[in-house]
Structures are given as C-alpha cells and as structure tokens.
Motif scaffolding. Structure first.
Motif, PDB file in Angstrom:
ATOM      1  N   LEU A 117       0.869  -1.108   0.076  1.00 26.54           N
ATOM      2  CA  LEU A 117       0.074  -0.035  -0.002  1.00 26.54           C
ATOM      3  C   LEU A 117       0.737   1.061   0.094  1.00 26.54           C
ATOM      4  CD1 LEU A 117      -2.714  -1.043   2.662  1.00 26.54           C
ATOM      5  CD2 LEU A 117      -2.851  -1.272   0.201  1.00 26.54           C
ATOM      6  N   SER A 118       0.308   2.325  -0.803  1.00 25.01           N
ATOM      7  CA  SER A 118       0.944   3.690  -0.604  1.00 25.01           C
ATOM      8  C   SER A 118      -0.060   4.679  -0.357  1.00 25.01           C
ATOM      9  CB  SER A 118       1.582   3.857  -2.086  1.00 25.01           C
ATOM     10  OG  SER A 118       2.491   3.148  -2.619  1.00 25.01           O
ATOM     11  N   PRO A 119       0.302   5.759   0.181  1.00 27.91           N
ATOM     12  CA  PRO A 119      -0.994   6.737   0.756  1.00 27.91           C
ATOM     13  C   PRO A 119      -1.936   7.078  -0.363  1.00 27.91           C
ATOM     14  CG  PRO A 119       1.383   7.493   1.335  1.00 27.91           C
ATOM     15  CD  PRO A 119       1.708   6.280   0.629  1.00 27.91           C
ATOM     16  N   SER A 120      -1.410   7.145  -1.830  1.00 31.00           N
ATOM     17  CA  SER A 120      -2.304   7.359  -3.062  1.00 31.00           C
ATOM     18  C   SER A 120      -3.164   6.253  -3.330  1.00 31.00           C
ATOM     19  CB  SER A 120      -1.746   7.946  -4.096  1.00 31.00           C
ATOM     20  OG  SER A 120      -0.584   7.095  -4.552  1.00 31.00           O
ATOM     21  N   THR A 121      -2.715   5.002  -2.957  1.00 29.60           N
ATOM     22  CA  THR A 121      -3.503   3.533  -3.493  1.00 29.60           C
ATOM     23  C   THR A 121      -4.314   2.880  -2.403  1.00 29.60           C
ATOM     24  OG1 THR A 121      -1.760   2.364  -3.362  1.00 29.60           O
ATOM     25  CG2 THR A 121      -1.842   3.649  -5.319  1.00 29.60           C
ATOM     26  N   LYS A 122      -3.943   3.102  -1.159  1.00 30.82           N
ATOM     27  CA  LYS A 122      -4.475   2.277  -0.167  1.00 30.82           C
ATOM     28  C   LYS A 122      -6.088   1.996  -0.431  1.00 30.82           C
ATOM     29  CE  LYS A 122      -3.759   5.317   3.753  1.00 30.82           C
ATOM     30  NZ  LYS A 122      -2.997   5.559   4.936  1.00 30.82           N
ATOM     31  N   ASN A 123      -6.704   3.150  -0.438  1.00 29.06           N
ATOM     32  CA  ASN A 123      -8.249   3.005  -0.190  1.00 29.06           C
ATOM     33  C   ASN A 123      -8.530   2.139  -1.618  1.00 29.06           C
ATOM     34  OD1 ASN A 123      -8.384   4.627   1.968  1.00 29.06           O
ATOM     35  ND2 ASN A 123      -8.709   6.372   1.019  1.00 29.06           N
ATOM     36  N   TYR A 124      -8.059   2.666  -2.925  1.00 29.85           N
ATOM     37  CA  TYR A 124      -8.368   1.635  -4.018  1.00 29.85           C
ATOM     38  C   TYR A 124      -8.222   0.269  -3.910  1.00 29.85           C
ATOM     39  CZ  TYR A 124      -7.794   0.373  -8.973  1.00 29.85           C
ATOM     40  OH  TYR A 124      -7.914  -0.276 -10.149  1.00 29.85           O
TER      41      TYR A 124
END
Length: 197
Positions: A117-124
């Motif tokens: 997970l990265s900050p910009s992708t974790k929700n996705y």
C-alpha cells in the motif's frame, strides 16, 4: 504499483482490449485497463521497494522447486469477468500459469495477490480493487502490506466461500500464507525500511 486515479492516460474516451494490449506492448510505462479506460501507473517510493524486495526474495527462496511460484509487478493479471488488466506487486501462481488466449503474457489464475500500500492507492487497493480481484476464480488470499507503518491485512477465502480478515501489527509476529503453507517473519518483511523516508 501506484495508480494515479482517476487520471486517464489517453485522450480518447474508450479503448478496446486489443487497442490497450497493442499500446501497452509499445509503452515505456505501465498502465491499468478497466472497462475501456486506461490509467497511468507511477513508480513507488523507497519503503515500497524495500518491502517488495524482502517479500519477493523471501517467497522465492521458500517456494524454490515447489508447485507455487511468485511473480513480480511485471506480470500482468487479467480478470475476464470484469475486464481489468493490472500489475499486482506480487502474484503467486500454483501449478501451470494460465494466460489469456495462451498469449504467455496476461495471467488469469493467481492463487495469492499481494499489494504493497501507498498513501495514494490504499483506499483503492482495499476497496474497489479488492472487489475486482474477487472475480478471479482461483484467488484464495489477498494480502495488503502497509508501507507507512507495520501493518498487514490478509483476506482469506474460507470453506464457506466467504472472505475473512486477519491483521498483523507487530514485528514480533509471523505472517502465515495458507495457500502455500509458508510463514514469513514480519520483521523480515520490513527489514531495512526507514519510516518517514
């Protein structure tokens, strides 16, 4: 891989799968495809790369010579049920890899998928992408590894065909991957990561 969502990579509104595959073969960067749209993927940061290295090398060593094998983010996965083409950080395939139209490129039968997970992708990755991954008939486990702190979520398909969640938040723990019957130390997964880097 990080996905810059919802930035569409090209101006045309919709593309066919054939157009996407032809463009991707010529591209120097990776792109996801979903329902006619193409999305650019950006490179990950240092903690993400260190975690990937630790996990991939650990899995490759444990699975050497066995029927299940790990593949890195250059292996593209295709989900025929919902059209998604994507590049998971790590895929584990058990038995012979099966590909779209036997093209030797677009794998359709991963048993385990691991996303860092990265900050910009974790929700996705936790939400919409997991929903799409659940359309893979062979998928048994989905593992999310946080790159900002020690935290791992593993979703497993149980005997009732429901997804169950197990979480790890300590370097003293050991991640168990049931599909391959292997353990990996959480400390080893995060070895060398400098937080805030």
């Amino acid at each position: 891989m990080e996905v810059r969502e919802p930035a569409v990579a090209y101006g045309k509104q919709k593309f066919t799968i054939e157009e996407y595959l032809a463009m991707e073969e010529a591209a120097t960067e990776k792109h996801e495809y979903y329902k006619g749209e193409i999305f650019a993927m950006s490179g990950p940061k240092m903690p993400h790369n260190i975690i990937f290295r630790n996990l991939f090398v650990g899995l490759a060593n444990k699975l050497n010579g066995k029927r299940c094998q790990p593949f890195g983010s250059d292996m593209r996965v295709h989900i025929e049920a919902n059209t998604l083409f994507t590049y998971p950080d790590i895929s584990i395939i058990c038995g012979e890899p099966e590909t779209l139209n036997n093209d030797n490129w677009n794998v359709v039968n991963p048993a385990v998928i691991i996303e860092i997970l990265s900050p910009s992708t974790k929700n996705y990755d936790r939400g919409e992408k997991f929903k799409l991954y659940r359309d893979i008939p062979t998928l048994k486990e989905y593992i999310l590894v946080d790159s900002e702190n020690i935290h791992i979520e593993i979703f497993r398909l149980n005997q009732s065909n429901h997804w169950e969640l197990e979480e790890y938040s300590s370097s003293e723990e050991t991640l168990y991957i049931r599909t391959i019957n292997e353990n990996i130390s959480i400390a080893d997964i995060y070895n060398g990561v400098e937080w805030g880097a």
